[in-house]
Motif scaffolding. Structure first.
Motif, PDB file in Angstrom:
ATOM      1  N   VAL A   1      81.364  60.119   7.708  1.00 55.79           N
ATOM      2  CA  VAL A   1      82.304  60.379   8.660  1.00 55.79           C
ATOM      3  C   VAL A   1      82.710  58.997   9.184  1.00 55.79           C
ATOM      4  CG1 VAL A   1      82.602  61.243  10.961  1.00 55.79           C
ATOM      5  CG2 VAL A   1      81.340  62.545   9.288  1.00 55.79           C
ATOM      6  N   VAL A   2      83.863  58.695   9.111  1.00 55.08           N
ATOM      7  CA  VAL A   2      84.532  57.259   9.531  1.00 55.08           C
ATOM      8  C   VAL A   2      85.443  57.686  10.866  1.00 55.08           C
ATOM      9  CG1 VAL A   2      85.850  55.251   8.967  1.00 55.08           C
ATOM     10  CG2 VAL A   2      84.419  56.605   7.360  1.00 55.08           C
ATOM     11  N   SER A   3      85.016  57.309  11.854  1.00 55.52           N
ATOM     12  CA  SER A   3      85.771  57.401  13.312  1.00 55.52           C
ATOM     13  C   SER A   3      86.359  56.256  13.922  1.00 55.52           C
ATOM     14  CB  SER A   3      84.676  58.054  14.287  1.00 55.52           C
ATOM     15  OG  SER A   3      83.769  57.228  14.817  1.00 55.52           O
ATOM     16  N   ALA A   4      87.624  56.363  14.508  1.00 60.88           N
ATOM     17  CA  ALA A   4      88.205  55.483  15.079  1.00 60.88           C
ATOM     18  C   ALA A   4      88.688  55.786  16.456  1.00 60.88           C
ATOM     19  CB  ALA A   4      89.278  55.137  14.109  1.00 60.88           C
ATOM     20  N   ASN A   5      88.155  55.121  17.544  1.00 59.88           N
ATOM     21  CA  ASN A   5      88.459  55.509  18.779  1.00 59.88           C
ATOM     22  C   ASN A   5      89.313  54.393  19.472  1.00 59.88           C
ATOM     23  OD1 ASN A   5      88.415  57.000  21.053  1.00 59.88           O
ATOM     24  ND2 ASN A   5      86.482  56.565  21.893  1.00 59.88           N
ATOM     25  N   ARG A   6      89.443  54.538  20.872  1.00 60.90           N
ATOM     26  CA  ARG A   6      90.191  53.556  21.645  1.00 60.90           C
ATOM     27  C   ARG A   6      89.176  53.058  22.720  1.00 60.90           C
ATOM     28  NH1 ARG A   6      95.828  56.224  23.723  1.00 60.90           N
ATOM     29  NH2 ARG A   6      95.779  54.517  24.942  1.00 60.90           N
ATOM     30  N   THR A   7      89.543  52.017  23.439  1.00 62.73           N
ATOM     31  CA  THR A   7      88.826  51.564  24.606  1.00 62.73           C
ATOM     32  C   THR A   7      89.490  51.198  25.700  1.00 62.73           C
ATOM     33  OG1 THR A   7      89.194  49.074  23.811  1.00 62.73           O
ATOM     34  CG2 THR A   7      87.416  50.440  23.053  1.00 62.73           C
TER      35      THR A   7
ATOM     36  N   PRO B   1      81.083  48.644  20.054  1.00 58.41           N
ATOM     37  CA  PRO B   1      80.675  48.453  21.242  1.00 58.41           C
ATOM     38  C   PRO B   1      81.203  49.899  22.339  1.00 58.41           C
ATOM     39  CG  PRO B   1      81.337  46.416  20.730  1.00 58.41           C
ATOM     40  CD  PRO B   1      81.901  47.255  19.633  1.00 58.41           C
ATOM     41  N   PHE B   2      80.393  50.199  23.128  1.00 58.76           N
ATOM     42  CA  PHE B   2      81.029  51.387  24.003  1.00 58.76           C
ATOM     43  C   PHE B   2      81.614  50.805  25.243  1.00 58.76           C
ATOM     44  CE2 PHE B   2      80.144  53.313  28.284  1.00 58.76           C
ATOM     45  CZ  PHE B   2      80.502  54.633  28.047  1.00 58.76           C
ATOM     46  N   CYS B   3      82.565  51.050  25.755  1.00 58.64           N
ATOM     47  CA  CYS B   3      83.339  50.434  26.685  1.00 58.64           C
ATOM     48  C   CYS B   3      83.753  51.499  27.733  1.00 58.64           C
ATOM     49  CB  CYS B   3      84.776  49.885  26.142  1.00 58.64           C
ATOM     50  SG  CYS B   3      85.697  48.929  27.275  1.00 58.64           S
ATOM     51  N   SER B   4      83.404  51.103  28.862  1.00 58.39           N
ATOM     52  CA  SER B   4      83.806  51.855  30.131  1.00 58.39           C
ATOM     53  C   SER B   4      84.573  51.060  31.268  1.00 58.39           C
ATOM     54  CB  SER B   4      82.651  52.451  30.798  1.00 58.39           C
ATOM     55  OG  SER B   4      81.759  51.245  31.335  1.00 58.39           O
ATOM     56  N   ASP B   5      85.074  50.051  30.684  1.00 59.49           N
ATOM     57  CA  ASP B   5      85.780  49.233  31.604  1.00 59.49           C
ATOM     58  C   ASP B   5      87.466  49.668  31.206  1.00 59.49           C
ATOM     59  OD1 ASP B   5      87.292  47.230  32.993  1.00 59.49           O
ATOM     60  OD2 ASP B   5      86.291  45.475  31.688  1.00 59.49           O
ATOM     61  N   ALA B   6      88.041  49.872  32.650  1.00 60.09           N
ATOM     62  CA  ALA B   6      89.630  50.173  32.363  1.00 60.09           C
ATOM     63  C   ALA B   6      90.503  49.115  31.730  1.00 60.09           C
ATOM     64  CB  ALA B   6      90.016  50.633  33.759  1.00 60.09           C
ATOM     65  N   ASN B   7      89.963  47.920  31.820  1.00 56.40           N
ATOM     66  CA  ASN B   7      90.383  46.824  31.374  1.00 56.40           C
ATOM     67  C   ASN B   7      90.406  46.478  29.626  1.00 56.40           C
ATOM     68  OD1 ASN B   7      92.132  46.399  33.766  1.00 56.40           O
ATOM     69  ND2 ASN B   7      90.082  45.312  34.583  1.00 56.40           N
TER      70      ASN B   7
END
Length: 576
Positions: free
Chosen positions: A197-203, A229-235
């Motif tokens: 499984v190869v997944s591509a997300n946004r941040t 990396p996980f990203c919870s920063d709106a910027n």
């Protein structure tokens, strides 16, 4: 695919700008080209990577849609040809003949355009402009392997990845715009279906919706090969590329081999669409206090094992517990056999002496008990679990449908997946151990509106892996020892799942009896896991009928796309 060379796959964690299609494509081509120059032979981009995601209606997205194939795919075909690579592009599609719009993914390769996928299971936002996918789950044969695609919300439905596997996929490409829920299931589906499984997300954030990154590449064995990396920063707006090695020799694996054991006649009810007018479903939330009991069995010694069970139920289970689940073949364990007759000294009819004692315990404890035994119904023997009411009555029976190597020596397979309504309590489904590795069983239990699923198990680690996705996805991390197989049942069916397993040698039982929550984002309920090596009564209290979250069983049922699930109940995978 023996003899094929290992190759590099890349995921581009890329943040498109809303309404900036041309600029997005230009930037995306730069990152895709860089990955191709570095030798990636498969490159996956996020969902709606060319346009951004949030559009209020058809008119808002109309200037940015494109045909597939079309101008967008043509620009990436040049890269694919030059570098002999394969590229998956998440994009908004317009059908040239009908003028209808779709949330799609396109695949191009060294020889140009290969094929496309239209998202089958949609989230709220795209429903305002996009039609639901209408071409099923195609698999495309390429020189690097058979490639399938699903998109974001599809991963919430266990049928999506299973369709790709049944249709012959080796690699599942997963463009997404995820806040965490959809990417949390990818390890499960990789291991359960034997897929890379190869997944591509946004941040970044779009319309107050935060995408969290954590793009990942998973092996067919559920191993995390790479994770962004996980990203919870709106910027958060910095593109990231991750890479992982894909070994075609791993396309043939145990999960793929298990597909030959699928019992398609038992899954036919998976095709039913019971909604919105479903008059048998439970509509009342119940408080359940459940106990999963684990202990070390003395193989074949009914008297000793029954004594252990009596002690644990009478002395260790709290008085207010109203559901108790015991392991598979509770009083004998997996007895060594070479032929059917070897099980006869241990087998009983469903009114045998052991069952009578379990009825007594249920009445004394005023609790429902799920208990496993070797059932004799001449000329057959079955690996069976029964549900006993607090009144001491057997109210349902499940015969193990999928037999492992030990079962095959003596047991006949069952053929029914049932859910039992219990007045004032809820709807209870049962599967046994190895049954859980076949996601079709959980799908049928969901269709039949099980509030709870009980799994007597005899598990030594021969399937399932410990979850290892980025725990920052959840407000409350999974407890240590969480097993992908059991969690997939709970999430896939949206039913609380109670697993009881053995511990100890000589079979090296792994313990980890558990009570699984529906979603780790529920902070009022929790998943609890027993130890891997100690006798234990694991207790948890939960409320059934969750209706206050983004997904519950009702929403799941109403959004299943049964017209595309036919291969799950009719088709032998082409690689077999």
């Amino acid at each position: 695919m023996q003899g094929k060379a290992t190759f590099k796959a890349a995921s581009i964690q890329f943040n498109p700008k809303l309404n900036r299609r041309n600029a997005n494509i230009k930037r995306l081509k730069e990152y895709v080209t860089a990955a191709a120059q570095d030798g990636a032979k498969l490159i996956v981009t996020p969902e709606m990577a060319t346009t951004g995601y949030h559009y209020l209606d058809r008119s808002a997205i109309a200037p940015y849609v494109d045909t597939i194939p079309g101008l967008t795919t043509a620009q990436f075909e040049g890269i694919a040809r030059e570098y002999q690579t394969h590229i998956v592009i998440g994009m908004a599609e317009v059908d040239a003949e009908t003028g209808l719009y779709y949330n799609s993914a396109a695949l191009v390769g060294p020889d140009g355009y290969i094929g496309k996928y239209r998202k089958i299971h949609q989230w709220v936002v795209e429903n305002y402009w996009s039609c639901w996918g209408d071409i099923g789950s195609p698999v495309f044969e390429t020189e690097i392997g058979n490639i399938a695609m699903i998109i974001c919300q599809d991963a919430t439905y266990l049928e999506s990845a299973r369709l790709a596997a049944v249709n012959g996929a080796d690699i599942l490409c997963f463009p997404t715009n995820s806040s965490g829920a959809s990417i949390s299931m990818l390890q499960h589906w990789a291991e359960m279906n034997g897929l890379y499984v190869v997944s591509a997300n946004r941040t970044n954030q779009e319309e107050a919706f935060q995408m969290v990154g954590a793009s990942a590449i998973w092996s067919p064995y559920g191993e995390k090969l790479a994770e962004a990396p996980f990203c919870s920063d709106a910027n958060g707006d910095t593109p990231v590329r991750i890479e992982g090695e894909i070994q075609p020799s791993c396309y043939d694996n145990e999960a793929k081999a298990r597909m030959l054991e699928r019992r398609m006649d038992a899954y036919k009810e998976l095709m039913l669409f019971l909604g919105p007018w479903d008059y048998v479903k439970n509509t009342v939330s119940r408080t359940i206090k459940a106990a999963a009991i684990q202990y070390e069995p003395q193989i074949g010694n009914k008297e000793a094992n029954l004594h252990t069970i009596q002690h644990l139920i009478e002395d260790e289970v709290p008085e207010d517990v109203n559901l108790i689940v015991l392991p598979e073949l509770s009083v004998i364990g997996p007895v060594p056999t070479t032929k059917k007759q070897d099980i006869d000294p241990y087998a009983e009819t469903d009114d045998g002496a052991t069952i009578q004692e379990m009825k007594r315990l249920a009445k004394a404890k005023e609790a429902h008990i799920v208990f496993g035994f070797a059932e004799k119904e001449a000329p057959h023997y079955y690996n069976t679990a029964i549900l006993i009411s607090p009144a001491g009555e057997v109210i349902s029976k499940h015969r193990k449908i999928h037999l492992n190597d030990d079962d095959d020596k003596w047991a006949s397979p069952g053929d029914t997946i049932a859910v039992t309504p219990v007045n004032g309590f809820g709807r209870i489904g049962v599967m046994i151990g190895y049954d859980a590795t076949f996601p079709e069983v959980a799908a049928v239990l969901a269709v039949k509106r099980a509030d709870m699923i009980c799994i007597p198990a005899s598990w030594s680690g021969e399937y399932g892996v410990e979850l290892s996705m980025n725990q920052h996805i959840f407000p409350k991390p999974y407890p240590k020892g969480t097993v992908s197989t059991w969690d997939a049942v709970a999430k896939g069916a949206q039913a609380y799942t109670i697993v009881a397993n053995f511990v100890g040698s000589p079979h090296r039982f792994k313990g980890r009896s558990a009570i699984y929550n529906l979603d780790q984002n529920y902070t009022n309920d929790e998943t609890v896991i027993a130890s891997c090596d100690a006798e234990e009564v694991l207790v948890n209290t939960f409320q059934t009928m969750k209706t206050d979250w983004w997904l519950d069983q009702e929403k799941l049922i109403l959004t299943r796309r049964t017209s595309y699930y036919t291969p799950l109940v009719t088709m032998v995978p082409p690689f077999l």
